[in-house]
Design a protein around this motif. Structure first.
Motif, PDB file in Angstrom:
ATOM      1  N   HIS A 109      41.748  98.156 -63.730  1.00 28.04           N
ATOM      2  CA  HIS A 109      41.670  96.407 -65.164  1.00 28.04           C
ATOM      3  C   HIS A 109      42.972  95.690 -64.383  1.00 28.04           C
ATOM      4  CE1 HIS A 109      38.064  99.351 -66.380  1.00 28.04           C
ATOM      5  NE2 HIS A 109      39.069  99.631 -67.510  1.00 28.04           N
ATOM      6  N   ILE A 110      42.957  96.039 -63.369  1.00 28.87           N
ATOM      7  CA  ILE A 110      44.400  94.873 -62.721  1.00 28.87           C
ATOM      8  C   ILE A 110      44.234  93.347 -63.185  1.00 28.87           C
ATOM      9  CG2 ILE A 110      45.674  94.157 -61.283  1.00 28.87           C
ATOM     10  CD1 ILE A 110      46.221  97.360 -61.700  1.00 28.87           C
ATOM     11  N   SER A 111      45.057  92.334 -63.627  1.00 23.73           N
ATOM     12  CA  SER A 111      44.391  91.485 -64.747  1.00 23.73           C
ATOM     13  C   SER A 111      46.464  90.827 -63.847  1.00 23.73           C
ATOM     14  CB  SER A 111      44.301  91.234 -65.117  1.00 23.73           C
ATOM     15  OG  SER A 111      44.342  90.080 -65.618  1.00 23.73           O
ATOM     16  N   ALA A 112      46.678  89.735 -64.629  1.00 31.98           N
ATOM     17  CA  ALA A 112      47.289  88.771 -64.374  1.00 31.98           C
ATOM     18  C   ALA A 112      47.772  88.141 -65.446  1.00 31.98           C
ATOM     19  CB  ALA A 112      47.424  88.240 -63.352  1.00 31.98           C
ATOM     20  N   VAL A 113      48.859  88.038 -66.005  1.00 28.20           N
ATOM     21  CA  VAL A 113      49.600  86.848 -66.671  1.00 28.20           C
ATOM     22  C   VAL A 113      49.762  85.106 -66.317  1.00 28.20           C
ATOM     23  CG1 VAL A 113      49.252  88.073 -68.828  1.00 28.20           C
ATOM     24  CG2 VAL A 113      51.708  87.760 -67.694  1.00 28.20           C
ATOM     25  N   ASN A 114      49.337  85.093 -65.036  1.00 29.46           N
ATOM     26  CA  ASN A 114      50.617  83.831 -64.029  1.00 29.46           C
ATOM     27  C   ASN A 114      50.439  82.329 -64.723  1.00 29.46           C
ATOM     28  OD1 ASN A 114      48.256  84.474 -63.239  1.00 29.46           O
ATOM     29  ND2 ASN A 114      48.782  84.974 -60.966  1.00 29.46           N
ATOM     30  N   SER A 115      51.091  81.980 -64.754  1.00 25.52           N
ATOM     31  CA  SER A 115      51.157  80.757 -65.475  1.00 25.52           C
ATOM     32  C   SER A 115      49.565  79.512 -65.043  1.00 25.52           C
ATOM     33  CB  SER A 115      52.096  79.181 -64.957  1.00 25.52           C
ATOM     34  OG  SER A 115      52.083  79.282 -63.327  1.00 25.52           O
ATOM     35  N   ASN A 154      56.135  75.869 -60.933  1.00 26.88           N
ATOM     36  CA  ASN A 154      54.603  76.542 -60.673  1.00 26.88           C
ATOM     37  C   ASN A 154      54.073  75.328 -60.828  1.00 26.88           C
ATOM     38  OD1 ASN A 154      53.226  77.958 -59.035  1.00 26.88           O
ATOM     39  ND2 ASN A 154      53.610  79.319 -60.062  1.00 26.88           N
ATOM     40  N   PHE A 155      54.631  74.041 -61.670  1.00 27.75           N
ATOM     41  CA  PHE A 155      53.794  73.112 -61.868  1.00 27.75           C
ATOM     42  C   PHE A 155      52.703  73.572 -63.622  1.00 27.75           C
ATOM     43  CE2 PHE A 155      51.074  69.598 -61.277  1.00 27.75           C
ATOM     44  CZ  PHE A 155      51.288  68.280 -61.464  1.00 27.75           C
ATOM     45  N   GLY A 156      53.394  74.463 -63.935  1.00 24.07           N
ATOM     46  CA  GLY A 156      52.061  75.072 -64.955  1.00 24.07           C
ATOM     47  C   GLY A 156      52.633  73.682 -66.624  1.00 24.07           C
ATOM     48  N   ASN A 191      49.788  75.825 -60.073  1.00 26.22           N
ATOM     49  CA  ASN A 191      48.556  74.337 -60.922  1.00 26.22           C
ATOM     50  C   ASN A 191      48.517  72.790 -60.117  1.00 26.22           C
ATOM     51  OD1 ASN A 191      48.311  76.334 -63.648  1.00 26.22           O
ATOM     52  ND2 ASN A 191      50.347  76.587 -63.525  1.00 26.22           N
ATOM     53  N   PHE A 192      49.267  72.733 -59.371  1.00 23.69           N
ATOM     54  CA  PHE A 192      48.481  71.008 -58.547  1.00 23.69           C
ATOM     55  C   PHE A 192      47.736  70.842 -58.135  1.00 23.69           C
ATOM     56  CE2 PHE A 192      48.033  68.300 -54.889  1.00 23.69           C
ATOM     57  CZ  PHE A 192      48.484  67.806 -55.720  1.00 23.69           C
ATOM     58  N   GLU A 193      46.318  72.456 -58.276  1.00 19.54           N
ATOM     59  CA  GLU A 193      45.434  72.475 -57.403  1.00 19.54           C
ATOM     60  C   GLU A 193      44.322  71.993 -58.815  1.00 19.54           C
ATOM     61  OE1 GLU A 193      43.399  75.758 -55.898  1.00 19.54           O
ATOM     62  OE2 GLU A 193      41.892  75.500 -56.377  1.00 19.54           O
ATOM     63  N   ARG A 194      45.177  71.641 -60.189  1.00 18.48           N
ATOM     64  CA  ARG A 194      44.166  71.413 -61.195  1.00 18.48           C
ATOM     65  C   ARG A 194      43.736  69.744 -61.247  1.00 18.48           C
ATOM     66  NH1 ARG A 194      45.615  76.123 -64.392  1.00 18.48           N
ATOM     67  NH2 ARG A 194      43.912  77.747 -64.982  1.00 18.48           N
ATOM     68  N   LEU A 195      45.636  69.387 -60.564  1.00 18.57           N
ATOM     69  CA  LEU A 195      45.557  67.737 -60.465  1.00 18.57           C
ATOM     70  C   LEU A 195      44.694  67.416 -59.776  1.00 18.57           C
ATOM     71  CD1 LEU A 195      46.522  65.178 -61.673  1.00 18.57           C
ATOM     72  CD2 LEU A 195      48.985  66.114 -60.235  1.00 18.57           C
ATOM     73  N   LEU A 196      45.412  68.200 -57.974  1.00 19.79           N
ATOM     74  CA  LEU A 196      44.436  67.728 -57.152  1.00 19.79           C
ATOM     75  C   LEU A 196      42.551  67.602 -57.156  1.00 19.79           C
ATOM     76  CD1 LEU A 196      44.279  67.200 -54.177  1.00 19.79           C
ATOM     77  CD2 LEU A 196      44.321  69.356 -54.123  1.00 19.79           C
ATOM     78  N   PHE A 197      42.213  68.702 -58.228  1.00 22.22           N
ATOM     79  CA  PHE A 197      40.816  68.085 -58.220  1.00 22.22           C
ATOM     80  C   PHE A 197      40.795  67.307 -59.471  1.00 22.22           C
ATOM     81  CE2 PHE A 197      37.083  70.289 -61.404  1.00 22.22           C
ATOM     82  CZ  PHE A 197      36.674  70.404 -60.436  1.00 22.22           C
ATOM     83  N   ASP A 198      41.002  66.373 -60.353  1.00 22.10           N
ATOM     84  CA  ASP A 198      41.186  65.083 -60.798  1.00 22.10           C
ATOM     85  C   ASP A 198      41.114  64.529 -60.157  1.00 22.10           C
ATOM     86  OD1 ASP A 198      40.466  66.755 -63.465  1.00 22.10           O
ATOM     87  OD2 ASP A 198      41.969  66.495 -64.109  1.00 22.10           O
ATOM     88  N   CYS A 199      42.347  64.321 -59.413  1.00 19.99           N
ATOM     89  CA  CYS A 199      42.274  63.368 -58.261  1.00 19.99           C
ATOM     90  C   CYS A 199      40.977  62.995 -57.432  1.00 19.99           C
ATOM     91  CB  CYS A 199      43.625  63.122 -58.222  1.00 19.99           C
ATOM     92  SG  CYS A 199      44.756  63.219 -58.650  1.00 19.99           S
ATOM     93  N   LEU A 200      40.370  64.155 -56.800  1.00 20.86           N
ATOM     94  CA  LEU A 200      39.228  64.113 -55.828  1.00 20.86           C
ATOM     95  C   LEU A 200      38.352  63.570 -57.028  1.00 20.86           C
ATOM     96  CD1 LEU A 200      40.196  67.094 -54.192  1.00 20.86           C
ATOM     97  CD2 LEU A 200      40.540  64.979 -53.234  1.00 20.86           C
ATOM     98  N   ASP A 201      37.918  63.006 -58.532  1.00 21.72           N
ATOM     99  CA  ASP A 201      37.350  63.109 -58.834  1.00 21.72           C
ATOM    100  C   ASP A 201      36.535  64.066 -59.340  1.00 21.72           C
ATOM    101  OD1 ASP A 201      38.273  59.969 -59.692  1.00 21.72           O
ATOM    102  OD2 ASP A 201      36.551  59.557 -57.740  1.00 21.72           O
ATOM    103  N   ARG A 202      36.789  65.199 -59.224  1.00 18.89           N
ATOM    104  CA  ARG A 202      36.439  66.624 -59.163  1.00 18.89           C
ATOM    105  C   ARG A 202      35.131  66.591 -58.133  1.00 18.89           C
ATOM    106  NH1 ARG A 202      36.351  68.703 -65.562  1.00 18.89           N
ATOM    107  NH2 ARG A 202      38.476  68.951 -65.556  1.00 18.89           N
TER     108      ARG A 202
END
Ligand code: PLP
Length: 468
Positions: free
Chosen positions: A218-224, A260-262, A319-330
């Motif tokens: 059950h390996i998981s992570a708590v990164n930003s 990391n842009f979080g 975390n930049f990917e989340r901003l990129l997604f919005d800027c590409l009109d999702r």
């Protein structure tokens, strides 16, 4: 509230609970809410009357939706932001340093860094969710900075969670090392690796690539990139805004020491939710990936330089990917293509989006050198008697350069000076006074497991030490 992945919009939407425990989407994308809730000025004005925990409940509830009963969520949040955990009733108090420069203290939690604000909530809500689903989890991570102690402080003694953290034998400050090493609870395992931080990170990836092992333990992570962390961070932007302006509706710039842009991503989301932030100013150190991005539109992975603000030493900003997604009109397909291109070529040209990022959304950036930060620590001490840490100095350096701005600036204090005594001594000739609970930290008993720098040794360690 439902969630979608930045790389596959067609997939069935996920609930908050699913997003919380899976971290990353199966397609490799990051989870984002289907829509951002909107808060009008009248409602914002009413928030002024709320305590931090009440505000946190109001905001986080919007993102949790029906996933968790309201009373349970309230209990989790009250526990996360209690007086035992954060050393000030206001949790993230704001003070005015100059006429138009404010500093919001995000570092009053157990590890003395801003990561506690998200991690305390994440620890409590994950424990709740694991209990409810009758599951256990092994958190595997690598860090040379503040994540280790923030995560371990939040997860210690939680019976369904084990924490295995890989740290480089060299590279952490003595204080940071002692902070992590002295957490002796049974579910906490600090692994000391004879290799650099990058290698620790690669080892975590390698273990995760063994899907059968990952599943069994059950390996998981708590990164930003965990959405649970981002949504908890939105709260202090609203709280900081309300403490800095005279009237709701007045503009405010925020300046955030970034890696990391979080952290600043939460500020961006607060702005999308209607908080009247004008500029979102990214402050970097010598590792200028983000500064280059917002100045030129080129997102380019770089080799990491070790600096005096180690928690901002990054080669890319996940975390930049989340901003990129919005800027590409999702457009998930486009986002996925661009991120794959980035993975292959280590760079993507986003100059066609740069005007939108800076002009429309309000992002701006600047960087600092070691000397800039030392000078800033001196200036702030001379002017205000406050000792700031080298990460906070990266932000305040940018604020002081813009001191004549007509709009107030809110800077984030992301760690306490005590964590970085050597840099403070270099700047001021003396060490900051330690909070009582850290007085003899380095002489406390420490426990590190020395493990060979290969994935099979780590897997063997997990097999031998973790009950599933
Ligand atoms: C983690 C950290 C940062 C960087 O925050 P991101 O969310 O990764 O941008 C800055 N300062 C301190 C003290 C930190 O611990």
């Amino acid at each position: 509230m439902n969630y979608i992945s930045t790389r596959d919009k067609q997939a069935t939407p996920y609930t908050f609970s699913e997003v919380l425990l899976s971290g990353l989407a199966k397609d490799g994308g990051l989870f984002v809410p289907e829509i951002y809730p909107y808060i009008d000025f009248e409602t914002l004005r009413q928030y002024k009357e709320l305590t931090y925990s009440q505000l946190a409940f109001t905001i986080i509830e919007m993102f949790v939706g029906n996933s968790i009963p309201k009373d349970d969520l309230k209990t989790i949040i009250n526990k996360s932001y209690s007086h035992n955990t954060f050393k000030d009733k206001a949790v993230t108090p704001t003070k005015q340093l100059y006429k138009n420069i404010f500093l919001q203290d995000l570092s009053l939690g157990p590890s003395l860094a801003f990561k506690d604000l998200a991690m305390q909530f994440l620890g409590n809500i994950m424990e709740y969710e694991l209990e409810r689903q009758d599951k256990t989890m092994t958190i595997l991570g690598a860090s040379s900075g503040d994540t280790v102690s923030a995560a371990e402080e939040a997860m210690k003694s939680k019976s369904r969670i084990n924490v295995v953290m890989l740290t480089p034998k060299l590279g952490m400050s003595d204080f940071q090392k002692a902070q992590a090493g002295s957490i002796l609870e049974d579910n906490i395992f600090n692994l000391s690796i004879d290799g650099p931080f990058d290698q620790c990170q690669d080892l975590v990836k390698e273990v995760n690539n063994d899907l059968e092992f990952k599943h069994t333990y059950h390996i998981s992570a708590v990164n930003s990139i965990n959405w649970g962390r981002i949504c908890a961070q939105i709260v202090y932007y609203i709280n900081g805004y309300l403490s800095s302006v005279n009237e709701v509706g007045e503009p405010l710039d925020v300046i955030v020491p970034s890696g990391n842009f979080g952290n600043i991503l939460a500020g961006y989301i607060a702005k999308q939710m209607g908080l009247p932030l004008r500029k979102l100013i990214v402050a970097t150190n010598e590792n200028k990936v983000l500064d280059t991005l917002f100045k030129t539109g080129l997102y380019k992975q770089e080799a990491v330089t070790t600096t005096s603000s180690p928690s901002m030493d990054i080669s890319k900003a996940s975390n930049f990917e989340r901003l990129l997604f919005d800027c590409l009109d999702r457009d998930a397909k486009k986002c996925s293509q661009l991120m794959k291109e980035f993975q292959n070529k280590k760079q993507i040209d986003l100059s066609n989006l740069n005007n939108q990022l800076t002009h429309n959304v309000g992002f701006q950036s600047d960087s600092s050198t070691h000397i800039d930060r030392i000078t800033c620590i001196k200036t702030i001490y001379k002017d205000t008697k406050l000792m700031i840490d080298p990460h906070t100095a990266a932000g305040l350096h940018v604020a002081l350069k813009n001191k004549d701005s007509d709009i107030p600036m809110l800077c984030m204090e992301t760690a306490k000076a005590t964590k970085f005594e050597n840099t403070i001594k270099e700047a001021l000739g003396k060490a900051p006074k330690r909070p009582k609970q850290f007085k003899n930290l380095e002489s406390k008993k420490q426990r590190f497991y020395h493990i060979n720098a290969d994935a099979s040794s780590i897997k063997t360690f997990i097999k031998e030490n973790i009950n599933i």
